[in-house]
Design a protein around this motif. Structure first.
Motif, mmCIF file in Angstrom:
data_model
loop_
_atom_site.group_PDB
_atom_site.id
_atom_site.type_symbol
_atom_site.label_atom_id
_atom_site.label_comp_id
_atom_site.label_asym_id
_atom_site.label_seq_id
_atom_site.Cartn_x
_atom_site.Cartn_y
_atom_site.Cartn_z
ATOM 1 N N LEU A 242 20.165 -29.760 11.200
ATOM 2 C CA LEU A 242 18.742 -29.727 11.561
ATOM 3 C C LEU A 242 18.500 -30.339 12.939
ATOM 4 C CD1 LEU A 242 17.179 -30.603 8.105
ATOM 5 C CD2 LEU A 242 17.000 -28.427 9.314
ATOM 6 N N ASP B 91 11.494 -28.749 2.259
ATOM 7 C CA ASP B 91 12.083 -28.911 3.587
ATOM 8 C C ASP B 91 12.222 -27.572 4.295
ATOM 9 O OD1 ASP B 91 14.039 -28.195 1.768
ATOM 10 O OD2 ASP B 91 15.573 -29.521 2.572
ATOM 11 N N ALA B 92 12.458 -26.509 3.531
ATOM 12 C CA ALA B 92 12.496 -25.167 4.126
ATOM 13 C C ALA B 92 11.112 -24.778 4.648
ATOM 14 C CB ALA B 92 12.993 -24.148 3.104
ATOM 15 N N THR C 128 18.719 -26.418 5.436
ATOM 16 C CA THR C 128 17.705 -26.957 4.527
ATOM 17 C C THR C 128 18.078 -26.775 3.060
ATOM 18 O OG1 THR C 128 16.411 -24.907 4.573
ATOM 19 C CG2 THR C 128 15.832 -26.624 6.180
ATOM 20 N N ALA D 181 10.615 -26.540 7.965
ATOM 21 C CA ALA D 181 11.395 -25.857 8.998
ATOM 22 C C ALA D 181 10.754 -24.532 9.370
ATOM 23 C CB ALA D 181 12.821 -25.636 8.512
#
Length: 187
Positions: free
Chosen positions: A77, A16-17, A113, A20
């Motif tokens: 987010l 997820d990082a 994240t 992003a």
């Protein structure tokens, strides 16, 4: 924990990082490797610290983190994503393009994240694991994935121009929605 399992955990915590970071790289005016490495370092440090915090909180905070981590990540987010979209629309008339991403915005995105890594840390408190090694692996995987993600976002940004920041905002919102979806429908 087996070393391969630790590596897979590190990679899973960094996905997820990475998403992003692609959005952040697309939103940055012209990120260089220095920017990518700085962003990767901030995300990696935050991602390494959160499982340690989760591990330390242990069973006391497990029910709170487990029940709300996805909503906190979603809120952060979505807020960041909406802010990126707002900046892109607001700066659409200027020739200078969007401003570079600040250190605090990067750290906040890293925190958003990494909340799932904190919940993982809580779970790791109940098994026999070297938490320092796990945190180090998670941090290093995140550093590598985010640095690569920023540069991938740079290529995306060059292809689609100012719409890249809007795309980055949408990516952050989608990552938040996926986190909530996975938590609600897991198991």
């Amino acid at each position: 924990m087996h070393p391969i399992s630790i590596l897979f955990l590190g990679l899973a915590m960094s996905t997820d990082a990475f998403a992003a970071a692609v959005g952040k790289g697309a939103a940055m005016a012209d990120p260089r490797w220095r920017d990518a490495l700085r962003t990767g370092l901030v995300f990696g440090v935050v991602e390494a610290i959160t499982p340690l915090v989760g591990w330390a909180l242990g069973s006391f905070a497990e029910r709170y983190i487990e029940n709300w981590d996805h909503w906190i990540a979603f809120g952060l987010l979505c807020g960041l994503g909406l802010h990126m979209i707002w900046k892109a629309v607001r700066h659409a008339d200027t020739a200078a393009g969007p401003p570079r991403t600040g250190l605090w915005a990067i750290a906040l995105a890293g925190l958003a994240t990494s909340i799932d890594a904190m919940a993982v840390g809580v779970g790791l408190a109940f098994i026999d694991v070297n938490i320092l090694l796990v945190a180090l692996v998670i941090g290093l995987c995140t550093f590598a994935m985010v640095s690569a993600g920023v540069m991938a976002g740079r290529a995306l940004g060059a292809l689609i121009g100012r719409r890249a920041e809007i795309a980055g905002g949408v990516i952050l919102i989608v990552v938040g929605a996926v986190i909530v979806y996975e938590h609600i429908f897991a198991g």
